[in-house]
Design a protein around this motif. Structure first.
Motif, PDB file in Angstrom:
ATOM      1  N   ILE A   1       0.840  -1.208   0.000  1.00 39.06           N
ATOM      2  CA  ILE A   1       0.000   0.000   0.000  1.00 39.06           C
ATOM      3  C   ILE A   1       0.871   1.253   0.000  1.00 39.06           C
ATOM      4  O   ILE A   1       0.568   2.239  -0.683  1.00 39.06           O
ATOM      5  CB  ILE A   1      -0.953  -0.012   1.205  1.00 39.06           C
ATOM      6  N   GLU A   2       1.982   1.189   0.718  1.00 41.76           N
ATOM      7  CA  GLU A   2       2.895   2.327   0.769  1.00 41.76           C
ATOM      8  C   GLU A   2       3.551   2.587  -0.588  1.00 41.76           C
ATOM      9  O   GLU A   2       3.728   3.733  -0.998  1.00 41.76           O
ATOM     10  CB  GLU A   2       3.977   2.044   1.823  1.00 41.76           C
ATOM     11  N   LYS A   3       3.883   1.520  -1.311  1.00 43.18           N
ATOM     12  CA  LYS A   3       4.618   1.652  -2.574  1.00 43.18           C
ATOM     13  C   LYS A   3       3.719   1.979  -3.765  1.00 43.18           C
ATOM     14  O   LYS A   3       4.103   2.772  -4.631  1.00 43.18           O
ATOM     15  CB  LYS A   3       5.400   0.360  -2.866  1.00 43.18           C
ATOM     16  N   CYS A   4       2.544   1.317  -3.856  1.00 40.66           N
ATOM     17  CA  CYS A   4       1.739   1.534  -5.069  1.00 40.66           C
ATOM     18  C   CYS A   4       0.293   1.906  -4.792  1.00 40.66           C
ATOM     19  O   CYS A   4      -0.514   2.003  -5.719  1.00 40.66           O
ATOM     20  CB  CYS A   4       1.790   0.308  -5.990  1.00 40.66           C
ATOM     21  N   GLY A   5      -0.046   2.116  -3.516  1.00 40.87           N
ATOM     22  CA  GLY A   5      -1.369   2.635  -3.205  1.00 40.87           C
ATOM     23  C   GLY A   5      -2.418   1.592  -2.873  1.00 40.87           C
ATOM     24  O   GLY A   5      -3.501   1.927  -2.393  1.00 40.87           O
ATOM     25  N   PHE A   6      -2.124   0.303  -3.113  1.00 34.89           N
ATOM     26  CA  PHE A   6      -3.072  -0.756  -2.790  1.00 34.89           C
ATOM     27  C   PHE A   6      -2.334  -2.097  -2.744  1.00 34.89           C
ATOM     28  O   PHE A   6      -1.177  -2.219  -3.163  1.00 34.89           O
ATOM     29  CB  PHE A   6      -4.208  -0.816  -3.819  1.00 34.89           C
ATOM     30  N   PHE A   7      -3.023  -3.106  -2.233  1.00 32.20           N
ATOM     31  CA  PHE A   7      -2.485  -4.463  -2.205  1.00 32.20           C
ATOM     32  C   PHE A   7      -3.321  -5.342  -3.123  1.00 32.20           C
ATOM     33  O   PHE A   7      -4.556  -5.326  -3.060  1.00 32.20           O
ATOM     34  CB  PHE A   7      -2.524  -5.031  -0.781  1.00 32.20           C
ATOM     35  N   LEU A   8      -2.649  -6.104  -3.989  1.00 31.70           N
ATOM     36  CA  LEU A   8      -3.345  -6.990  -4.915  1.00 31.70           C
ATOM     37  C   LEU A   8      -3.190  -8.436  -4.476  1.00 31.70           C
ATOM     38  O   LEU A   8      -2.082  -8.980  -4.513  1.00 31.70           O
ATOM     39  CB  LEU A   8      -2.795  -6.808  -6.338  1.00 31.70           C
ATOM     40  N   PRO A   9      -4.270  -9.076  -4.054  1.00 29.75           N
ATOM     41  CA  PRO A   9      -4.193 -10.479  -3.647  1.00 29.75           C
ATOM     42  C   PRO A   9      -3.911 -11.380  -4.853  1.00 29.75           C
ATOM     43  O   PRO A   9      -4.250 -11.038  -5.991  1.00 29.75           O
ATOM     44  CB  PRO A   9      -5.575 -10.754  -3.049  1.00 29.75           C
ATOM     45  N   GLU A  10      -3.318 -12.544  -4.591  1.00 30.82           N
ATOM     46  CA  GLU A  10      -2.900 -13.438  -5.674  1.00 30.82           C
ATOM     47  C   GLU A  10      -4.074 -13.895  -6.540  1.00 30.82           C
ATOM     48  O   GLU A  10      -3.925 -14.085  -7.752  1.00 30.82           O
ATOM     49  CB  GLU A  10      -2.162 -14.647  -5.102  1.00 30.82           C
ATOM     50  N   CYS A  11      -5.254 -14.036  -5.948  1.00 34.50           N
ATOM     51  CA  CYS A  11      -6.417 -14.491  -6.725  1.00 34.50           C
ATOM     52  C   CYS A  11      -6.851 -13.459  -7.770  1.00 34.50           C
ATOM     53  O   CYS A  11      -7.624 -13.780  -8.673  1.00 34.50           O
ATOM     54  CB  CYS A  11      -7.579 -14.832  -5.802  1.00 34.50           C
ATOM     55  N   ALA A  12      -6.335 -12.234  -7.643  1.00 36.42           N
ATOM     56  CA  ALA A  12      -6.694 -11.178  -8.590  1.00 36.42           C
ATOM     57  C   ALA A  12      -5.616 -10.942  -9.638  1.00 36.42           C
ATOM     58  O   ALA A  12      -5.754 -10.034 -10.457  1.00 36.42           O
ATOM     59  CB  ALA A  12      -6.982  -9.874  -7.838  1.00 36.42           C
ATOM     60  N   TYR A  13      -4.549 -11.750  -9.619  1.00 36.58           N
ATOM     61  CA  TYR A  13      -3.533 -11.605 -10.659  1.00 36.58           C
ATOM     62  C   TYR A  13      -4.187 -11.892 -12.019  1.00 36.58           C
ATOM     63  O   TYR A  13      -4.865 -12.900 -12.190  1.00 36.58           O
ATOM     64  CB  TYR A  13      -2.375 -12.573 -10.431  1.00 36.58           C
ATOM     65  N   TYR A  14      -3.932 -11.028 -12.970  1.00 37.94           N
ATOM     66  CA  TYR A  14      -4.627 -11.138 -14.256  1.00 37.94           C
ATOM     67  C   TYR A  14      -4.278 -12.438 -14.985  1.00 37.94           C
ATOM     68  O   TYR A  14      -5.141 -13.066 -15.606  1.00 37.94           O
ATOM     69  CB  TYR A  14      -4.289  -9.935 -15.143  1.00 37.94           C
ATOM     70  N   ASP A  15      -3.026 -12.865 -14.881  1.00 37.51           N
ATOM     71  CA  ASP A  15      -2.630 -14.110 -15.549  1.00 37.51           C
ATOM     72  C   ASP A  15      -3.380 -15.309 -14.985  1.00 37.51           C
ATOM     73  O   ASP A  15      -3.726 -16.233 -15.737  1.00 37.51           O
ATOM     74  CB  ASP A  15      -1.122 -14.328 -15.414  1.00 37.51           C
ATOM     75  N   ASN A  16      -3.603 -15.317 -13.687  1.00 33.56           N
ATOM     76  CA  ASN A  16      -4.331 -16.436 -13.080  1.00 33.56           C
ATOM     77  C   ASN A  16      -5.745 -16.543 -13.644  1.00 33.56           C
ATOM     78  O   ASN A  16      -6.259 -17.648 -13.876  1.00 33.56           O
ATOM     79  CB  ASN A  16      -4.399 -16.281 -11.556  1.00 33.56           C
ATOM     80  N   ILE A  17      -6.370 -15.407 -13.856  1.00 35.82           N
ATOM     81  CA  ILE A  17      -7.733 -15.401 -14.411  1.00 35.82           C
ATOM     82  C   ILE A  17      -7.695 -15.722 -15.906  1.00 35.82           C
ATOM     83  O   ILE A  17      -8.489 -16.530 -16.405  1.00 35.82           O
ATOM     84  CB  ILE A  17      -8.397 -14.038 -14.164  1.00 35.82           C
ATOM     85  N   ASN A  18      -6.756 -15.124 -16.614  1.00 33.69           N
ATOM     86  CA  ASN A  18      -6.656 -15.339 -18.062  1.00 33.69           C
ATOM     87  C   ASN A  18      -6.356 -16.796 -18.402  1.00 33.69           C
ATOM     88  O   ASN A  18      -6.870 -17.335 -19.395  1.00 33.69           O
ATOM     89  CB  ASN A  18      -5.570 -14.441 -18.637  1.00 33.69           C
ATOM     90  N   ASP A  19      -5.514 -17.442 -17.576  1.00 37.78           N
ATOM     91  CA  ASP A  19      -5.086 -18.822 -17.871  1.00 37.78           C
ATOM     92  C   ASP A  19      -6.090 -19.871 -17.424  1.00 37.78           C
ATOM     93  O   ASP A  19      -5.926 -21.055 -17.757  1.00 37.78           O
ATOM     94  CB  ASP A  19      -3.737 -19.097 -17.201  1.00 37.78           C
ATOM     95  N   ALA A  20      -7.104 -19.503 -16.685  1.00 37.46           N
ATOM     96  CA  ALA A  20      -8.110 -20.468 -16.228  1.00 37.46           C
ATOM     97  C   ALA A  20      -8.933 -20.977 -17.413  1.00 37.46           C
ATOM     98  O   ALA A  20      -9.000 -20.327 -18.457  1.00 37.46           O
ATOM     99  CB  ALA A  20      -9.017 -19.813 -15.193  1.00 37.46           C
ATOM    100  N   PRO A  21      -9.569 -22.148 -17.270  1.00 42.24           N
ATOM    101  CA  PRO A  21     -10.361 -22.724 -18.368  1.00 42.24           C
ATOM    102  C   PRO A  21     -11.437 -21.765 -18.871  1.00 42.24           C
ATOM    103  O   PRO A  21     -11.982 -20.958 -18.103  1.00 42.24           O
ATOM    104  CB  PRO A  21     -10.982 -23.968 -17.739  1.00 42.24           C
ATOM    105  N   ASP A  22     -11.712 -21.869 -20.174  1.00 43.01           N
ATOM    106  CA  ASP A  22     -12.671 -20.975 -20.813  1.00 43.01           C
ATOM    107  C   ASP A  22     -14.094 -21.488 -20.614  1.00 43.01           C
ATOM    108  O   ASP A  22     -14.760 -21.929 -21.567  1.00 43.01           O
ATOM    109  CB  ASP A  22     -12.371 -20.855 -22.314  1.00 43.01           C
ATOM    110  N   ASP A  23     -14.563 -21.421 -19.385  1.00 42.95           N
ATOM    111  CA  ASP A  23     -15.923 -21.884 -19.124  1.00 42.95           C
ATOM    112  C   ASP A  23     -16.597 -20.935 -18.137  1.00 42.95           C
ATOM    113  O   ASP A  23     -16.043 -19.898 -17.757  1.00 42.95           O
ATOM    114  CB  ASP A  23     -15.919 -23.325 -18.600  1.00 42.95           C
ATOM    115  N   ALA A  24     -17.779 -21.330 -17.706  1.00 40.40           N
ATOM    116  CA  ALA A  24     -18.581 -20.453 -16.850  1.00 40.40           C
ATOM    117  C   ALA A  24     -17.917 -20.170 -15.513  1.00 40.40           C
ATOM    118  O   ALA A  24     -18.243 -19.166 -14.856  1.00 40.40           O
ATOM    119  CB  ALA A  24     -19.959 -21.069 -16.633  1.00 40.40           C
TER     120      ALA A  24
END
Length: 560
Positions: A76-99
């Motif tokens: 938070i001090e360095k970039c203004g917020f904390f990003l949890p691992e479940c919100a990493y864009y690659d994790n979402i992008n690489d998940a199966p293409d389903d519902a």
């Protein structure tokens, strides 16, 4: 990234994301929410990655010592917020293409809000389930991949421009509804160019803030003029917006553009969350025009509105239906009075207003008289038509300045013929048009240095057409009235503001140049009268000639 590369990227992103129109089970005016949410998610991922090595290094440096810091606090001090691992864009992008991808996106949004209280309630969460229709369950995955194309080394300023670009396109697509949250960027840029906001301990109000574009453009102006990070930390924005979904857009917009500020969900007529009276250095706004449902009893004793006067009906009237409370006939002058009274002793304001307010009569005329004679109104600018997605008729920009000394005059600019056509139904100001219109204000203020600096800038860029445009009008680099464009009108005197019944319509003062002939409106009228007289004389001569011909024909041939 060059301007051309950025434009190509924005266009490609928009056209790719537009696939959502055809496949999603969403109303046309709702598909902006999930798209802007994914843009924010990609922004958060890139910004966090850009700071992650620095965060990791500091965490490891003090780990196990008495100075050990929590990883989240360092982030938070360095970039203004904390990003949890479940919100990493690659994790979402690489998940199966389903519902299930909709579940992952929702969890990412929820967790970001939980870990960062300032984002609570801001991000869209429930809507993503509608982006995995049974007939096309991979739709959400396709859209997620679109924003993966944003380069990881992109600057945060450019990311903010991408968000603003999408806001503008959504406003165009939604038409009337979109205009409720978006003021075209080129109009705001011109307002900021005239206002010239300064950095430091400044407070900035927009009581009808929509998606926060006024704040963002003011911040960009200051960045462009070498504001330091410390300067920007001391510049604070305060917005009021009554639509809950638009409040979320504004909060995301400020976060994406690294602008400090608060956005409050409220109705500015009935709520004053920031105790605005005489408190602000700057006010900028594009409020809703011609509102006629404001209850008189709830505003008439409020000093924000009654300092210059509250609009009243000539005779007592009431709203239709069961509520018999008297309403304000038109709230335009409530807004105008509010913006003026929110300024501190050195305050400046810029606002968009319906053209009709410039000449409004009745109680509104009395309010306008007080404001003109008070000397707070510094400048009036009539805009071209079709600059907004909500209205086609011209609007007017009002500028207030409590610092000025020449309070017995107003600068009028008629910019109706200065625009760049975007498409058949929409116009904007180009960068050069913003600079050229803005330099009129600088010249009026006696700032010839800025004029010659702009001339040098155009010469260096090989834009001789812009140099010629400026020098034809102000060859000595000093302000002078230009027929059809600008005029400084005095309060008193012949053809002064009093003589014009306190009108603030620029067209009454600047005159009209007939295209290509250089004539003023008076010269044109005189020429037309002369032509009409000549035409009448020619008609009379033709009639006599016809009579002579008829007479000769009878004598020659004896015809009746």
């Amino acid at each position: 990234m060059t301007d051309i590369e950025l434009k190509t990227l924005k266009d490609n992103l928009w056209h790719s994301a537009d696939m959502l129109r055809a496949g999603a089970h969403l109303a046309a005016n709702k598909y902006g929410q999930p798209i802007l949410g994914l843009i924010f998610l990609r922004y958060a991922d890139i910004l966090f990655k850009q700071h992650k090595a620095e965060i990791d290094a500091e965490y490891q440096q003090y780990k196990g010592t008495r100075m050990e810091k929590d990883y989240k606090d360092i982030a938070i001090e360095k970039c203004g917020f904390f990003l949890p691992e479940c919100a990493y864009y690659d994790n979402i992008n690489d998940a199966p293409d389903d519902a299930h991808k909709a579940v992952l996106v929702k969890k990412a949004m929820e967790t970001i809000e939980q870990e960062n209280p300032k984002m609570e309630g801001v991000l869209p969460k429930e809507v993503y389930g509608q982006l995995v229709p049974e007939e096309e369950p991979e739709l959400l995955s396709r859209i997620v991949r679109v924003f993966k194309d944003i380069p990881e080394d992109i600057s945060i300023d450019l990311f903010g421009q991408i968000y603003e670009y999408f806001l503008g396109n959504f406003a165009l697509a939604e038409g009337q509804g979109g205009g409720a949250f978006y003021t075209p960027a080129s109009v705001v840029q011109y307002m900021v160019e005239v206002l010239q906001p300064k950095t430091g301990d400044k407070k900035f109000l927009d009581p009808a803030c929509g998606s926060g574009g006024m704040f963002v453009q003011a911040a960009r102006y200051m960045h462009k003029h070498n504001a330091s990070s410390d300067d920007m930390m001391r510049f604070r924005c305060y917005g009021v917006e009554k639509e809950p979904d638009t409040v979320k857009l504004a909060k995301m917009n400020l976060l994406l553009n690294n602008v400090r500020g608060d956005i409050t969900e409220a109705n500015s007529f009935y709520s004053d969350p920031y105790d605005a009276f005489e408190k602000f250095d700057y006010v900028m706004a594009n409020p809703p025009f011609n509102v006629d449902e404001v209850v008189l009893d709830r505003v008439i004793d409020d000093k924000r509105f009654n300092t210059y006067g509250v609009p009243r009906n000539k005779t007592k009237s009431a709203k239709k239906g069961s509520d018999k409370k008297e309403t304000v006939p038109n709230a335009n002058y409530l807004w105008i009075g509010y913006f003026a009274t929110a300024l501190n002793d050195n305050g400046k304001a810029a606002l968009v207003m319906a053209n009709s307010a410039s000449d409004a009569g009745g109680s509104e005329l009395e309010i306008r008289k007080k404001m003109i004679e008070d000397g707070i109104i510094s400048q009036m600018v009539t805009l071209p038509s079709n600059m907004f997605s909500t209205v086609t008729l011209p609007a007017t920009l009002w500028f207030f300045n409590k610092q000025r000394t020449n309070k017995d005059e107003i600068l009028f600019i008629d910019a109706r013929n200065i625009f760049t056509q975007v498409d058949r139904a929409h116009r904007k100001f180009s960068d050069e048009q913003i600079k050229n219109l803005g330099i009129i204000s600088r010249l009026y203020e006696g700032d010839s240095d800025s004029f010659w600096a702009l001339i040098d800038e155009y010469k260096a860029a090989g834009q001789q057409d812009q140099v010629d445009w400026l020098l034809e009008r102000w060859p000595e680099g000093k302000y002078q009235d230009v027929i059809g464009l600008c005029k400084v009108a005095k309060l008193d005197g012949e053809d002064g503001i009093k003589d014009q019944d306190y009108s603030l319509n620029a067209g009454r003062y600047v005159g009209v140049v007939i295209e290509d002939d250089g004539m003023t409106e008076a010269e044109f009228a005189e020429t037309m009268r002369g032509l009409h007289s000549e035409f009448s004389q020619l008609n009379a001569e033709a009639l006599k000639l016809q009579e002579e011909i008829d007479k000769n024909m009878k004598e020659l041939f004896g015809e009746d």
